[in-house]
Design a protein around this motif. Sequence first.
Motif, PDB file in Angstrom:
ATOM      1  N   ILE A  19      -5.207   9.407  -9.543  1.00 51.17           N
ATOM      2  CA  ILE A  19      -4.435   8.404  -8.890  1.00 51.17           C
ATOM      3  C   ILE A  19      -5.212   7.149  -8.640  1.00 51.17           C
ATOM      4  N   ASP A  20      -4.861   5.987  -8.741  1.00 53.95           N
ATOM      5  CA  ASP A  20      -5.285   4.694  -8.787  1.00 53.95           C
ATOM      6  C   ASP A  20      -4.866   3.859  -7.582  1.00 53.95           C
ATOM      7  N   VAL A  21      -3.465   3.911  -7.612  1.00 51.51           N
ATOM      8  CA  VAL A  21      -2.683   3.260  -6.510  1.00 51.51           C
ATOM      9  C   VAL A  21      -1.623   4.310  -5.813  1.00 51.51           C
ATOM     10  N   VAL A  22      -1.760   4.472  -4.531  1.00 57.31           N
ATOM     11  CA  VAL A  22      -1.087   5.411  -3.728  1.00 57.31           C
ATOM     12  C   VAL A  22      -0.285   4.736  -2.615  1.00 57.31           C
ATOM     13  N   LEU A  23       1.055   5.094  -2.557  1.00 53.91           N
ATOM     14  CA  LEU A  23       1.845   4.747  -1.471  1.00 53.91           C
ATOM     15  C   LEU A  23       2.093   6.047  -0.481  1.00 53.91           C
ATOM     16  N   THR A  24       1.657   5.933   0.579  1.00 54.00           N
ATOM     17  CA  THR A  24       1.342   6.909   1.452  1.00 54.00           C
ATOM     18  C   THR A  24       2.345   6.760   2.803  1.00 54.00           C
ATOM     19  N   LEU A  36      -2.936  -2.091   3.725  1.00 56.79           N
ATOM     20  CA  LEU A  36      -3.009  -2.220   2.262  1.00 56.79           C
ATOM     21  C   LEU A  36      -4.505  -2.057   2.211  1.00 56.79           C
ATOM     22  N   ASP A  37      -5.198  -1.188   1.311  1.00 56.23           N
ATOM     23  CA  ASP A  37      -6.755  -1.137   1.333  1.00 56.23           C
ATOM     24  C   ASP A  37      -6.975  -0.942  -0.084  1.00 56.23           C
ATOM     25  N   ILE A  38      -7.978  -1.978  -0.453  1.00 53.97           N
ATOM     26  CA  ILE A  38      -8.210  -1.592  -1.856  1.00 53.97           C
ATOM     27  C   ILE A  38      -9.742  -1.413  -1.677  1.00 53.97           C
ATOM     28  N   THR A  39     -10.281  -0.610  -2.199  1.00 48.13           N
ATOM     29  CA  THR A  39     -11.499  -0.178  -2.208  1.00 48.13           C
ATOM     30  C   THR A  39     -12.036   0.231  -3.550  1.00 48.13           C
ATOM     31  N   GLY A  40     -13.538   0.560  -3.567  1.00 48.03           N
ATOM     32  CA  GLY A  40     -14.086   0.700  -4.907  1.00 48.03           C
ATOM     33  C   GLY A  40     -13.377   1.722  -5.627  1.00 48.03           C
ATOM     34  N   VAL A  76      -6.250   1.836  -4.621  1.00 44.54           N
ATOM     35  CA  VAL A  76      -5.557   1.003  -3.853  1.00 44.54           C
ATOM     36  C   VAL A  76      -4.704   2.080  -3.059  1.00 44.54           C
ATOM     37  N   ALA A  77      -4.535   1.888  -1.472  1.00 40.92           N
ATOM     38  CA  ALA A  77      -3.714   2.744  -0.996  1.00 40.92           C
ATOM     39  C   ALA A  77      -2.783   1.873  -0.089  1.00 40.92           C
ATOM     40  N   ILE A  78      -1.630   2.166  -0.177  1.00 40.93           N
ATOM     41  CA  ILE A  78      -0.438   1.496   0.729  1.00 40.93           C
ATOM     42  C   ILE A  78      -0.082   2.301   1.772  1.00 40.93           C
ATOM     43  N   ARG A  79      -0.031   2.031   2.955  1.00 39.61           N
ATOM     44  CA  ARG A  79       0.424   2.705   3.946  1.00 39.61           C
ATOM     45  C   ARG A  79       1.559   2.175   4.735  1.00 39.61           C
ATOM     46  N   ALA A  80       2.743   3.166   4.915  1.00 44.26           N
ATOM     47  CA  ALA A  80       3.922   2.482   5.611  1.00 44.26           C
ATOM     48  C   ALA A  80       4.773   3.770   6.325  1.00 44.26           C
ATOM     49  N   SER A  81       5.553   3.143   7.335  1.00 39.66           N
ATOM     50  CA  SER A  81       6.352   4.287   7.729  1.00 39.66           C
ATOM     51  C   SER A  81       7.767   4.438   7.291  1.00 39.66           C
ATOM     52  N   THR A  82       8.110   3.310   6.592  1.00 42.43           N
ATOM     53  CA  THR A  82       9.428   3.166   5.689  1.00 42.43           C
ATOM     54  C   THR A  82       9.485   2.853   4.432  1.00 42.43           C
ATOM     55  N   THR A  85      10.746   0.266   3.139  1.00 43.01           N
ATOM     56  CA  THR A  85      10.704  -1.231   2.963  1.00 43.01           C
ATOM     57  C   THR A  85       9.300  -1.548   3.328  1.00 43.01           C
ATOM     58  N   GLY A  86       8.455  -0.895   4.297  1.00 47.63           N
ATOM     59  CA  GLY A  86       7.253  -1.378   4.359  1.00 47.63           C
ATOM     60  C   GLY A  86       6.528  -1.142   3.283  1.00 47.63           C
ATOM     61  N   ALA A  87       6.645   0.053   2.537  1.00 47.00           N
ATOM     62  CA  ALA A  87       5.870   0.517   1.390  1.00 47.00           C
ATOM     63  C   ALA A  87       6.128  -0.738   0.170  1.00 47.00           C
ATOM     64  N   TRP A  88       7.460  -0.989   0.259  1.00 48.17           N
ATOM     65  CA  TRP A  88       7.708  -2.062  -0.901  1.00 48.17           C
ATOM     66  C   TRP A  88       7.078  -3.502  -0.468  1.00 48.17           C
ATOM     67  N   HIS A  89       7.033  -3.814   0.609  1.00 45.86           N
ATOM     68  CA  HIS A  89       6.296  -5.246   0.948  1.00 45.86           C
ATOM     69  C   HIS A  89       4.742  -5.103   0.583  1.00 45.86           C
ATOM     70  N   GLY A  90       4.389  -3.827   1.012  1.00 48.77           N
ATOM     71  CA  GLY A  90       2.908  -3.570   0.335  1.00 48.77           C
ATOM     72  C   GLY A  90       2.770  -3.701  -0.944  1.00 48.77           C
ATOM     73  N   ALA A  91       3.691  -2.968  -1.636  1.00 46.29           N
ATOM     74  CA  ALA A  91       3.683  -3.180  -3.096  1.00 46.29           C
ATOM     75  C   ALA A  91       3.707  -4.511  -3.565  1.00 46.29           C
ATOM     76  N   GLN A  92       4.444  -5.368  -3.057  1.00 46.37           N
ATOM     77  CA  GLN A  92       4.759  -6.821  -3.633  1.00 46.37           C
ATOM     78  C   GLN A  92       3.209  -7.749  -3.304  1.00 46.37           C
ATOM     79  N   THR A  93       2.760  -7.264  -2.215  1.00 48.39           N
ATOM     80  CA  THR A  93       1.314  -7.768  -1.855  1.00 48.39           C
ATOM     81  C   THR A  93       0.629  -7.505  -2.916  1.00 48.39           C
ATOM     82  N   LEU A  94       0.549  -6.142  -3.462  1.00 52.47           N
ATOM     83  CA  LEU A  94      -0.375  -6.043  -4.593  1.00 52.47           C
ATOM     84  C   LEU A  94      -0.014  -6.660  -5.921  1.00 52.47           C
ATOM     85  N   ARG A  95       1.477  -6.613  -5.827  1.00 55.77           N
ATOM     86  CA  ARG A  95       1.778  -7.157  -7.289  1.00 55.77           C
ATOM     87  C   ARG A  95       1.399  -8.728  -7.317  1.00 55.77           C
TER      88      ARG A  95
END
Length: 720
Positions: free
Chosen positions: A59-64, A77-81, A84-90, A92-102
């Motif tokens: 897994i390279d990118v995870v929405l948790t 949103l964390d990008i580490t070595g 990529v991990a996107i954390r949200a409670s909803t 919609t939050g996960a989507w916004h994190g995904a669009q930031t990554l996009r």
Amino acid sequence: MSAPTAALIPAPAVLELHEGTLNLGTEAVVAAHPLFLAEARLLAEQCSLTFALPTTSRIDVVLTLSETPLPEEGYELDITGTGVAIRASTPTGAWHGAQTLRQLLLDGRTLPLLHIEDAPRFPWRGMLLDCGRHMMSVEYVKKAIDRLSLHRMNVLHWHLTEDQGWRLAVDAYPKLTEVGAWRSTHSSGDEGGRYGGFYTKEQVREIVAYAAARHVTVVPEIELPGHSVAALAAYPELSCTGGPFEVETQWGVHADIYCAGNDSVFTFLETVLGEVLELFPSEFIHIGGDEAPKERWEECPKCQARIRDEGLADEHELQSWFIGRIGDWLESQGRRMIGWDEILEGGLPDGATVQSWRGMDGALAAVRSGHDAVVSPTSHCYLDYDTGTTSLRKSYSFEPVPPGLTDAEADRILGGEGNMWTEYAPEEIVDTKIWPRLAALAERLWSPADRSDFFDFSRRWRIHKPRLEALGVTPGPEGRPVSIAAHFDPVLDGFVLECDADAPELQLAVGTPDSPPDPAGLYLDTSLVVKGSGTVLVQAVWDGEAWGEPAVCRLVRHAGVGREPVSAPAFSPRYAAGGTTALIDGLRGSGNYRDGRWQGVERVDLELVHDLGKPRRLSRITGGFLQDANSWIFLPTSVEVDVSEDGIAYRPLGTATHDVSNKVQDKVQWDAVIEADGTPARFIRLTARNVGACPAWHPGAGGDAWVFCDEVIIETEDDQ
Ligand code: ACM
Ligand code: ZN
């Protein structure tokens, strides 16, 4: 390649950049918590990543799901070595994190290491798209929605009905689209002939679903009681007069509106809205309410009977009653009504939300009386305005919460919108109007108020722009990042030009049309003195490159400059330009009547009397005039010049006329030239005849017409 940056728009609430990069190869795998599978799948599709179920070994990118609760639309949103991990409670939050990554992935596969904590300032971050004046394809509407969501915006306010076109298929009233969707001509450019189109219900469902997948709500707008001529063309019995009507072909505010005294109008509107509710799950339904002239209601026996029967004071209360009745019906269907700020007139119906467009007063009145408001003042949020009027910086300076509100009142400002009206903007050019100003508004609606920094935003915009271009968007200009204030100084015997730049790090390069400013050349301080006539260009330069459009100052040194006139025109304070000396200050205007150089006189003739101080041999008098018929500005019918030795007894010098039709849609600049052939005179009186009232064919028929003049140039034989 240069190091990756995190130039995100809107700016996240918290952004920590770390040393190093992560390379997401083409094989990168996205996985997600079961709640966020749809978001992960769509992100993978948008960014050419591989979607996999979390059971996958790589897994390279995870929405948790965040372990600690995050705000409704928030994400981390964390990008580490290692990934990529996107954390949200909803979702919609996960989507916004995904669009930031996009956004970052649009720069390439090498990502900066970073940590983001983010959530929006306002829950309503929208754009109005007017598909009434210009029909937009389903494909384009989808693209517009996708670009909104890329900027973490969440409302498409879809303007579907207008005087110039009804765009929504309604089963119960097929003529709405058979008749109402087509105008006989289009005022805009080369689209002569029948023009129009509409959306089938299937297309609407497709668009609504497309938006929902991107966490964008489509708020439909069905205009009432005004802006409804297309509907009346189809069903003239819904009007006060019975018609007949044609779908409007001209932009404007039109007198024929739904009859408020006719019960079948409410049957019609409730049936139409009933079909609208089936298509649009949005909590809010926009009912327009703006620009509804009352003259038909004043003359209509049914409307007058309604006023009496309901115990209303006047037509404004009748409008309030009309809107309130529709609002009650929407509420009975479990929805909420939003309307333009005119719905305050005659009393704001209970539960109504106000969209403030004529400044912020509507929002103030709404929130102070316990109502919610959405703000989109023309000054900052009208994307149809040119960037000479509303520059990127102006849009960025938008503050959605007006000063002086209590916290509870401020909380009722739900957010704002950029408004894209399209009478003069077909689909092909809409993007150039929307961008970059919508990016500025997106930031003002999402980012914390204390993150507001225009120069930082501008820097990020330079990096962001190619991302939009990669998606096929052609952004328009930013406007002029430098402005010039000029005046004639008799001591220095020349024009003093003071330049004001948007950013301290901008350099100013000066030039002329023949010798354009050289971004690599010498830079100006902030002011310069120009002795004679000519056009000065001042170009902002950023890091050695031209930034934005150059500011233009057209100077004419003539015999009238440097003295107060004997009497100035009866100019409007709204278009005073430089006040009493504006017409003899040596400064010419552009094609934009709002550029601060044009003086406007409403309804009456424009008259200037000037004293040269001593008799001079006149060679020529020139008056500069503008026509912008859409703004009720017409060329004068004639321009007369009279001259005098003593300022008492005048004799005619000459008259200038033109053959420009006042129906010409494009802006026209006309220099009215009166030759003087050496006539000696000390006093000069120029009179420009106003057409007075807007002509009968004009949307403003009978209303006050304007004359706009930028300069009265007085040339003498002894001029240098
Ligand atoms: C509007 O611009 N008439 C809302
Ligand atoms: Zn009526």
